[in-house]
Design an enzyme around this catalytic site. Structure first.
Site, mmCIF file in Angstrom:
data_model
loop_
_atom_site.group_PDB
_atom_site.id
_atom_site.type_symbol
_atom_site.label_atom_id
_atom_site.label_comp_id
_atom_site.label_asym_id
_atom_site.label_seq_id
_atom_site.Cartn_x
_atom_site.Cartn_y
_atom_site.Cartn_z
ATOM 1 C CB SER A 177 2.020 -2.595 8.410
ATOM 2 O OG SER A 177 1.712 -3.342 7.264
ATOM 3 C CE LYS A 194 -1.394 -2.957 5.385
ATOM 4 N NZ LYS A 194 -0.602 -3.811 6.280
ATOM 5 C CE LYS A 208 0.797 -1.961 12.913
ATOM 6 N NZ LYS A 208 1.577 -2.972 12.198
#
Lengths: 294, 294
Positions: free
Chosen positions: A96, A171, A239
């Site tokens: 990701s 995502k 993150k």
């Protein structure tokens, strides 16, 4: 069965690679600081010197790395993947990472005559172990079809969303919605509890209607039962929201509630709770209200 | 069948009262500026001079009014409901108003020997017409059981959440979650679209996973198809978030994303969009990003 590279054999990558290996794929990886899991080496995993050697040995190379700079280093660093690529090979980045940089990486890989898919996942460690990951893919249809049988060994909800980069965009969108819905349920339950209502009964009353969501169901229950063992850690969601906020700055998009939610995760981190499940975001609002939900 | 008061025969109250009337209840209301719907007067609705007269004629009196001051005026103004109450009668406030004031109103009504339920609804005009409202009730069990058959004529998801006021608390919690989830889906779709992905395909990819919600399903589709006819108007959601923010100030609760979401609704109102469906919140973010989702 294809000769397959898998770089990034950590908490997520190890069970994902095991699913490929069990289905008969010959796996190659590169030498890391940590040893790969014994199950993988017992199964025939070959550990080569560097990503370049993996690219030379394999036809399809999967990456499952922590963040954008890690992917960049594996692809383009000294002894990097691109040095070993030859036409017809395929790079599949399941990390990701940043969508905009992803498009730049793909362009450079394509210049070497190879194709590139971005294919980030959601579902966490449990989804990786049980091969129930959601996989959001960006790239061209032919490459997607080439890898699809391997994706289906690792996940059960596999979608080609669009061109390269669109998997990462999806995502990020997922993590925005999940984070902000956790925050929404947190505000509602802290308010309800401090106003004197039973948060468990409030949650139940809301479950059938327009407020219903997977988050109210699963994370609402965690907030009430105080089960904050991960699950998905606050540090990882931080993150991901950072990818959203960085991308938003590059693109010119205002994400006011993403920014505020990131601040609440930071308040959790300041309290030493980075390794708790992201549903523990509620504790930041509880401290501000001087009132625990339950 | 009970002699039943119904004060507040507007867009919501009229179809709700019709369901009661059709089941055989004798209805009384008070003289308003607007005439009640012909269907109700044809069915035998008696229009009395003031709320006091309604309280004298009826055993159970329902209120369905716009906001807290309206309920206060009907209950305690000149010729108000409390002047006509006698022991054993029951006041059922189905308006969406402030939880804390609700508890004060209930205390005064109980001093007259009567009981009080708060029973706000969600589901909007469509739910009122189709008798599919969600009804969130606060009050004591005996009064709830007394009214339950009448609630079930108007809604299908009827829950006693807790003591008096807890129905209103639950309604506020519902509106926090619904508003903030609309905002979350808006941020995700504006980000995804400006990052170059197809928002419809992103929405579909997210529908099976942890980001899934009734809001992503219904309002996400509205944002993509640009169907902003109400539904539930922005001006009404602003009223409800105002109840949340006022209550939060009284209680000492920080609701950062509720406050920010209210500001985005205000930006919609500034653009003349108060009467659009609340999913049109996305347009405020689109203007900030200089980019429509679709």
């Amino acid at each position: 069965m294809a000769h397959t590279g898998f770089i990034g054999l950590g908490i997520m990558g190890t069970p994902m690679a095991l699913h490929l290996q069990k289905a008969g794929h010959y796996l190659y990886t590169n030498r890391f600081i940590n040893q790969p899991a014994k199950a993988l080496t017992d199964g025939g995993l070959k550990v080569l010197d560097n990503p370049k050697a993996v690219a030379e040995a394999a036809d399809i190379i999967f990456l499952m790395l922590p963040d954008t700079p890690d992917v960049e280093a594996v692809l383009f660093g000294e002894g990097g993947l691109v040095e070993g690529l030859s036409p017809g090979k395929l790079v599949v980045d399941m990390s990701s990472i940043a969508p905009i940089e992803t498009r730049q990486f793909a362009e450079k890989v394509r210049a070497a005559g190879c194709d590139y898919l971005d294919a980030p996942v959601s579902g966490g460690e449990v989804g990786a172990r049980n091969a129930t990951l959601t996989i959001m893919v960006g790239g061209n249809e032919a490459s997607f079809e080439r890898v699809r049988p391997m994706f289906e060994l690792m996940g059960k909800n596999v979608t080609l969303v669009g061109d390269v980069g669109d998997g990462q965009v999806t995502k990020v969108a997922n993590q925005i919605i999940v984070g902000l819905t956790i925050e929404a349920v947190s505000e509602a339950l802290v308010f309800a509890s401090k106003a004197g209502a039973d948060p468990g009964r409030v949650r139940e009353a809301l479950m059938g209607g327009f407020a219903s969501s997977k988050i109210l169901e699963v994370h609402g229950e965690r907030m009430i039962n105080r089960t904050f063992d991960p699950g998905f850690r606050i540090s990882l969601h931080q993150k991901d929201l950072n990818l959203a906020l960085q991308g938003a700055r590059q693109l010119g998009v205002a994400l006011p509630n993403t920014a505020a939610t990131q601040s609440l995760f930071s308040a959790c981190a300041a309290n030493g709770d980075s390794d708790l499940d992201h549903s523990a975001l509620v504790t930041a609002l509880e401290r501000m209200a001087n009132h625990p939900v339950a």
